[in-house]
Design a protein around this motif. Structure first.
Motif, mmCIF file in Angstrom:
data_model
loop_
_atom_site.group_PDB
_atom_site.id
_atom_site.type_symbol
_atom_site.label_atom_id
_atom_site.label_comp_id
_atom_site.label_asym_id
_atom_site.label_seq_id
_atom_site.Cartn_x
_atom_site.Cartn_y
_atom_site.Cartn_z
ATOM 1 N N SER A 75 0.813 -1.215 0.000
ATOM 2 C CA SER A 75 0.000 0.000 0.000
ATOM 3 C C SER A 75 0.847 1.266 0.000
ATOM 4 C CB SER A 75 -0.938 0.014 1.223
ATOM 5 O OG SER A 75 -1.801 -1.104 1.188
ATOM 6 N N ASP A 76 2.019 1.207 0.626
ATOM 7 C CA ASP A 76 2.894 2.377 0.682
ATOM 8 C C ASP A 76 4.278 1.980 0.169
ATOM 9 O OD1 ASP A 76 4.112 4.772 1.129
ATOM 10 O OD2 ASP A 76 3.928 4.753 3.317
ATOM 11 N N ILE A 77 4.407 1.994 -1.121
ATOM 12 C CA ILE A 77 5.648 1.543 -1.761
ATOM 13 C C ILE A 77 6.816 2.455 -1.401
ATOM 14 C CG2 ILE A 77 6.767 1.171 -4.011
ATOM 15 C CD1 ILE A 77 3.904 0.534 -5.072
ATOM 16 N N GLU A 78 6.560 3.747 -1.324
ATOM 17 C CA GLU A 78 7.643 4.710 -1.114
ATOM 18 C C GLU A 78 8.272 4.601 0.270
ATOM 19 O OE1 GLU A 78 6.416 8.664 -2.325
ATOM 20 O OE2 GLU A 78 5.211 7.804 -3.945
ATOM 21 N N LYS A 97 7.104 4.355 -7.004
ATOM 22 C CA LYS A 97 6.202 5.410 -6.548
ATOM 23 C C LYS A 97 4.798 4.847 -6.326
ATOM 24 C CE LYS A 97 9.476 8.426 -7.053
ATOM 25 N NZ LYS A 97 10.173 8.968 -5.850
ATOM 26 N N ASN A 98 4.132 5.352 -5.307
ATOM 27 C CA ASN A 98 2.767 4.898 -5.020
ATOM 28 C C ASN A 98 1.831 5.165 -6.194
ATOM 29 O OD1 ASN A 98 3.440 4.050 -2.411
ATOM 30 N ND2 ASN A 98 3.050 6.068 -1.536
ATOM 31 N N TYR A 146 3.032 9.697 -11.107
ATOM 32 C CA TYR A 146 3.901 10.576 -10.312
ATOM 33 C C TYR A 146 4.656 11.546 -11.222
ATOM 34 C CZ TYR A 146 7.678 11.901 -7.077
ATOM 35 O OH TYR A 146 8.577 12.602 -6.292
ATOM 36 N N ASN A 189 -4.956 -2.049 -4.935
ATOM 37 C CA ASN A 189 -3.990 -3.151 -5.026
ATOM 38 C C ASN A 189 -4.668 -4.455 -4.621
ATOM 39 O OD1 ASN A 189 -4.019 -3.282 -2.172
ATOM 40 N ND2 ASN A 189 -2.293 -1.858 -2.021
#
Length: 499
Positions: A120-123, A227-228, A233, A461
């Motif tokens: 959920s929060d790739i960054e 990037k999320n 982005y 996702n």
């Protein structure tokens, strides 16, 4: 056929694990540079993987190095499972993805170049893990099996059976009479294009870390981003998106044609019937989507162009349409905008594109353009045969007659593909997904695409899926990546019979 040569299978799986572990070691410096604790988990995962590979390799010296078709199918399928089982160790050892179902899903999604994610929060992920995540794409893109057969002559092992089982598409064009030399040339092209895109993306404004990750994800037609928002982005950096469009298209092109282009034989590209359908089809569909985006959006859906427009609305609509059509056709799965919000008509077109795929001999998944061409030609010939039942009219492709066996194989492939799609959609509804999401998840997993529809749309996702649904989608990714027959034949009783 004699009994299976198990030692050559184990030995090859060991070699596969060793190479996989070496790639893990490459991810360690990225964590060290950013002073991340994840470096220890990645390093330990690499050590365990290499150690396992060494045991399998050195304790299984075969008396015969001849690989038959049965061994080839087993090595490729089990090799992919070995990659996925060992490849999830960095996620587990670092604690970044602690659940086995999640880690396996993310890993197989990488190796199969699907690009579906449970993150959920790739960054917020460590840089070493993000690099490893992209590396799984890059390894799977051309196939570590093909990489390995490039060095098999050093081990006294022939690799033709492996290449036939691994290479994407219904045919296996060779650049060189020796299969190992073909593999070397394929990987040389793959590496060259990856680094070319890396330098161009860096020049266009990406950081060096983002550039190498997106280059690996593009050339593998994988779609994992750092990037999320994925490539959305970079909506304020059109040059970045145009570069990715170009390399997605190249990655979805038969690598044999790319080889000829690099050799200066450009004319061979436009002699290819498949390439002409692939090229003009992408342009025509992108134009239709761009017109829809500009003039026929459903008013109940949110605006499409909801980001800063650098060169105006028309350019933005053309760029995003071309980006998303190329991304879906090549099964890359990058996202520059939520295409499910463009219009219901556009959504229907994208759903149809789920069943197209790129060119045979490319890193893309899906059915492949050449199969559609041959199926359509075979279908139209049936009309002629209805009028002239005694006529012998062969299917022709690139001005050459196609063997009936190949035509029957392609038709069988498509029938089985659609049957699996229908049954799998029903299974995913049983496992808790709504019908739209089940359609999307099945089409995406089987075609190795990534973003889909419903609760697995480009802005969502796969984290909410049950563990059973994740395992099932992972299975679909595997059989889709290995072109159905390579895996499914292992479930047939006659495969295990001694002939």
């Amino acid at each position: 056929m004699n009994s299976l040569n198990l030692k050559i299978i184990y030995r090859f799986l060991g070699l596969t694990a060793i190479l996989n572990g070496i790639f893990m070691f490459i991810a360690v410096p990225f964590s060290m540079y950013h002073q991340e604790d994840a470096k220890y988990g990645i390093l330990n995962a690499g050590i365990v993987t290499v150690f396992l590979g060494l045991i399998l390799y050195f304790f299984n010296k075969p008396t015969s190095t001849n690989i038959q078709k049965k061994e080839g199918y087993l090595i490729v399928t089990l090799g992919w499972l070995i990659l996925s089982i060992t490849g999830m160790l960095p996620y587990l050892f670092t604690g970044e993805i602690p659940k086995i179902a999640d880690a396996f899903f993310e890993t197989l999604s990488g190796y199969s170049t699907t690009g579906s994610s449970i993150l959920s929060d790739i960054e917020s992920m460590p840089k070493g893990i993000l690099f490893w995540r992209s590396a799984t794409h890059w390894i799977g893109g051309m196939g570590i099996i093909v990489l390995t057969i490039a060095i098999l002559p050093l081990l006294g092992i022939g690799g033709m059976q492996l290449f036939m089982a691994e290479a994407p598409g219904p045919s296996t064009d060779k650049l060189h009479p020796r299969i190992s030399d073909t593999a070397k040339r394929l990987w040389l092209i793959y590496v060259l294009l990856t680094f070319s895109e890396f330098f161009l993306l860096k020049f266009a404004g990406m950081t060096w870390f983002d550039a190498i990750n997106h280059a690996m994800a593009t050339m593998s037609t994988g779609g994992f981003s750092t990037k999320n928002a994925s490539i959305a982005y970079y909506n304020s950096m059109p040059l970045v998106q145009y570069i990715i469009i170009l390399f997605m298209f190249i990655a979805g092109t038969n690598f044999v044609l790319t080889y000829f282009a690099l050799k200066g034989k450009i004319y061979k590209i436009f002699q290819s019937e498949e390439f002409k359908y692939y090229f003009f089809g992408t342009i025509i569909i992108s134009t239709i989507i761009a017109i829809v985006v500009l003039f026929y959006q459903d008013p109940t859906l949110k605006t499409t162009i909801d980001h800063p427009m650098i060169y105006g609305k028309v350019e933005s609509a053309i760029r995003h349409s071309l980006f998303q059509v190329t991304s879906v056709i090549t099964t890359t799965g990058f996202v520059s905008a939520d295409f499910t919000m463009w219009s219901f008509f556009a959504t229907a077109i994208f759903f149809a594109l789920f069943f197209v795929g790129g060119s045979a001999g490319s890193t893309s998944g899906g059915v492949k353009v050449v199969r559609h061409i041959i199926m359509l030609k075979s279908s139209f010939l049936e009309f002629k045969k209805a009028l002239h039942p005694n006529a012998i009219i062969p299917v022709r492709y690139d001005d050459k007659p196609v063997n009936h066996t190949i035509v029957f194989n392609i038709i069988s492939f498509f029938i089985i593909y659609m049957l699996i799609f229908i049954v799998s959609t029903v299974i995913l509804t049983f496992l808790g997904l709504d019908f739209t999401s089940a359609l999307g998840a099945t089409g995406s997993s089987l075609g190795n695409i990534g973003p889909a529809f419903g609760s697995v749309s480009p802005v969502d996702n796969y984290a909410h899926l049950s563990d059973a649904a994740k395992w099932f989608c992972a299975f679909l990714m595997l059989i889709g990546r290995l072109e159905l027959f390579t895996v499914l034949i292992l479930f047939s009783p006659f495969f295990w019979r001694k002939n």
